[in-house]
Scaffold this motif. Structure first.
Motif, PDB file in Angstrom:
ATOM      1  N   ARG A 154     -70.724 -11.977 -49.206  1.00 19.72           N
ATOM      2  CA  ARG A 154     -69.796 -12.647 -50.133  1.00 19.72           C
ATOM      3  C   ARG A 154     -68.894 -13.563 -49.324  1.00 19.72           C
ATOM      4  O   ARG A 154     -68.056 -13.100 -48.537  1.00 19.72           O
ATOM      5  CB  ARG A 154     -68.977 -11.612 -50.898  1.00 19.72           C
ATOM      6  N   ARG A 155     -69.034 -14.886 -49.550  1.00 15.61           N
ATOM      7  CA  ARG A 155     -68.365 -15.828 -48.644  1.00 15.61           C
ATOM      8  C   ARG A 155     -67.869 -17.052 -49.402  1.00 15.61           C
ATOM      9  O   ARG A 155     -68.565 -17.589 -50.261  1.00 15.61           O
ATOM     10  CB  ARG A 155     -69.351 -16.313 -47.571  1.00 15.61           C
ATOM     11  N   ILE A 156     -66.652 -17.463 -49.055  1.00 14.73           N
ATOM     12  CA  ILE A 156     -66.150 -18.790 -49.398  1.00 14.73           C
ATOM     13  C   ILE A 156     -66.048 -19.537 -48.073  1.00 14.73           C
ATOM     14  O   ILE A 156     -65.277 -19.136 -47.189  1.00 14.73           O
ATOM     15  CB  ILE A 156     -64.777 -18.742 -50.080  1.00 14.73           C
ATOM     16  N   LEU A 157     -66.818 -20.585 -47.902  1.00 17.82           N
ATOM     17  CA  LEU A 157     -66.865 -21.338 -46.649  1.00 17.82           C
ATOM     18  C   LEU A 157     -66.363 -22.751 -46.903  1.00 17.82           C
ATOM     19  O   LEU A 157     -66.915 -23.463 -47.754  1.00 17.82           O
ATOM     20  CB  LEU A 157     -68.293 -21.380 -46.109  1.00 17.82           C
ATOM     21  N   ILE A 158     -65.329 -23.146 -46.196  1.00 16.59           N
ATOM     22  CA  ILE A 158     -64.800 -24.507 -46.298  1.00 16.59           C
ATOM     23  C   ILE A 158     -64.924 -25.124 -44.918  1.00 16.59           C
ATOM     24  O   ILE A 158     -64.231 -24.723 -43.973  1.00 16.59           O
ATOM     25  CB  ILE A 158     -63.341 -24.512 -46.780  1.00 16.59           C
ATOM     26  N   ILE A 159     -65.830 -26.079 -44.783  1.00 22.44           N
ATOM     27  CA  ILE A 159     -66.152 -26.677 -43.488  1.00 22.44           C
ATOM     28  C   ILE A 159     -65.629 -28.106 -43.484  1.00 22.44           C
ATOM     29  O   ILE A 159     -66.153 -28.978 -44.179  1.00 22.44           O
ATOM     30  CB  ILE A 159     -67.678 -26.671 -43.227  1.00 22.44           C
ATOM     31  N   ASN A 160     -64.576 -28.344 -42.712  1.00 28.13           N
ATOM     32  CA  ASN A 160     -63.903 -29.643 -42.705  1.00 28.13           C
ATOM     33  C   ASN A 160     -64.208 -30.366 -41.403  1.00 28.13           C
ATOM     34  O   ASN A 160     -63.602 -30.083 -40.366  1.00 28.13           O
ATOM     35  CB  ASN A 160     -62.391 -29.442 -42.872  1.00 28.13           C
ATOM     36  N   ALA A 161     -65.158 -31.297 -41.469  1.00 26.17           N
ATOM     37  CA  ALA A 161     -65.556 -32.064 -40.287  1.00 26.17           C
ATOM     38  C   ALA A 161     -66.504 -33.166 -40.720  1.00 26.17           C
ATOM     39  O   ALA A 161     -67.086 -33.115 -41.816  1.00 26.17           O
ATOM     40  CB  ALA A 161     -66.251 -31.166 -39.259  1.00 26.17           C
ATOM     41  N   CYS A 162     -66.687 -34.147 -39.863  1.00 23.52           N
ATOM     42  CA  CYS A 162     -67.713 -35.147 -40.098  1.00 23.52           C
ATOM     43  C   CYS A 162     -69.091 -34.466 -40.185  1.00 23.52           C
ATOM     44  O   CYS A 162     -69.332 -33.457 -39.497  1.00 23.52           O
ATOM     45  CB  CYS A 162     -67.749 -36.166 -38.955  1.00 23.52           C
ATOM     46  N   PHE A 163     -69.954 -34.974 -41.031  1.00 21.55           N
ATOM     47  CA  PHE A 163     -71.339 -34.514 -41.173  1.00 21.55           C
ATOM     48  C   PHE A 163     -71.457 -33.045 -41.582  1.00 21.55           C
ATOM     49  O   PHE A 163     -72.507 -32.428 -41.410  1.00 21.55           O
ATOM     50  CB  PHE A 163     -72.123 -34.742 -39.861  1.00 21.55           C
ATOM     51  N   SER A 164     -70.382 -32.466 -42.112  1.00 18.85           N
ATOM     52  CA  SER A 164     -70.362 -31.024 -42.387  1.00 18.85           C
ATOM     53  C   SER A 164     -71.319 -30.608 -43.493  1.00 18.85           C
ATOM     54  O   SER A 164     -71.611 -29.415 -43.646  1.00 18.85           O
ATOM     55  CB  SER A 164     -68.940 -30.561 -42.706  1.00 18.85           C
TER      56      SER A 164
END
Length: 278
Positions: free
Chosen positions: A158-168
């Motif tokens: 169970r995951r909430i993933l927020i990936i903040n980066a170029c090309f993410s």
């Protein structure tokens, strides 16, 4: 070469022995301070990490930890990994190794059948993954495949993933699934903006964390609001659209509704200098 990068190589050099010990102690103390999960309650455990030593990422990771802890009732269950924000240096530093250790520590505490990991990462990005860079002392790549494998090893579903980066957006195909909600600052082919060292926020961090997630609205609505705000800022500045992405699994939608029912009913106020300030 690509297969090697998928293993998330990390290179560190000339780090004083006392600094290594200090960072180990900080991480151990932070993990030991996490509160246990509550049987019968969907608890969120938040990990917010800056994988680059530029102060903008530390500022963003620190405030993201506070925003996500408040939104998801995770006070006492939040871990921030970030270097100096220009004034303070009191958290364990972010690195690939520290992230994996933090996730392993959280996995020992949460109940995988009911609890949720909320992971926020902020850094520069490449088409092969997230860039780890700490001054002249640390370098590495965190690939989507390696992060996927770590979650599988630890049993975190169970995951909430927020990936903040170029090309993410490269993280979505390997990590999306029925029990995962994943938001990214850009598509797999586009850059994102606002990561100058003097900023308080990147574009996406400001739009999503500093504004949309402070409001009592579902995650999907917050993602749409942030994407629209970023698109407007990019259009005004004649920047190539970053095209933020999101994917929320059917299973995630079910436990998200329960978790978000405990959100504060009043919106919080944005802090810091807006990412678009001249």
């Amino acid at each position: 070469m690509l297969e090697s990068l998928e293993q998330a190589p990390q290179f560190r050099r000339e780090i004083p022995a006392r600094e290594l010990l200090e960072q180990r102690r900080r991480l151990d103390a932070a993990l030991n301070a996490l509160e246990p999960q509550r049987p019968g309650t969907i608890d969120a455990y938040v990990v917010s990490i800056a994988l680059d030593s530029d102060p903008v990422f530390a500022r963003e990771a620190r405030e993201a930890g506070r925003v996500l802890a408040k939104r998801y009732d995770a006070d006492g269950r939040t871990l921030v990994l970030a270097g100096s924000d220009g004034a303070r240096d009191d958290h364990p530093h972010g690195s690939i190794e520290a992230l994996f250790a933090a996730l392993a520590g959280v996995a020992e505490i949460l109940n995988p059948r009911e609890d949720v990991l909320v992971l926020y990462t902020t850094s520069h990005g490449l088409k092969v993954g997230l860039a780890y860079h700490y001054g002249d002392a640390g370098y590495g790549i965190l690939s989507p495949e390696r992060l996927r494998d770590v979650f599988a090893e630890l049993g975190i579903e169970r995951r909430i993933l927020i990936i903040n980066a170029c090309f993410s957006g490269v993280f979505i195909p390997p990590l999306a699934g029925p029990d995962t909600a994943i938001l990214t600052a850009a598509s797999a082919e586009r850059s994102s903006f606002g990561c100058e060292a003097d900023n308080d926020w990147t574009f996406y961090g400001d739009a999503l964390v500093n504004n949309a997630l402070r409001r009592p609205q579902p995650l999907a609505d917050a993602a749409r609001e942030a994407s629209q705000a970023v698109a407007g800022w990019e259009t005004e500045r004649r920047l190539l659209a970053s095209l933020p992405q999101s994917a929320i699994g059917e299973g995630a939608s079910e436990w998200l509704s329960v978790l978000e029912a405990r959100m504060p009913g009043i919106a919080g106020e944005p802090v810091g200098r807006p990412a678009t300030a001249d």
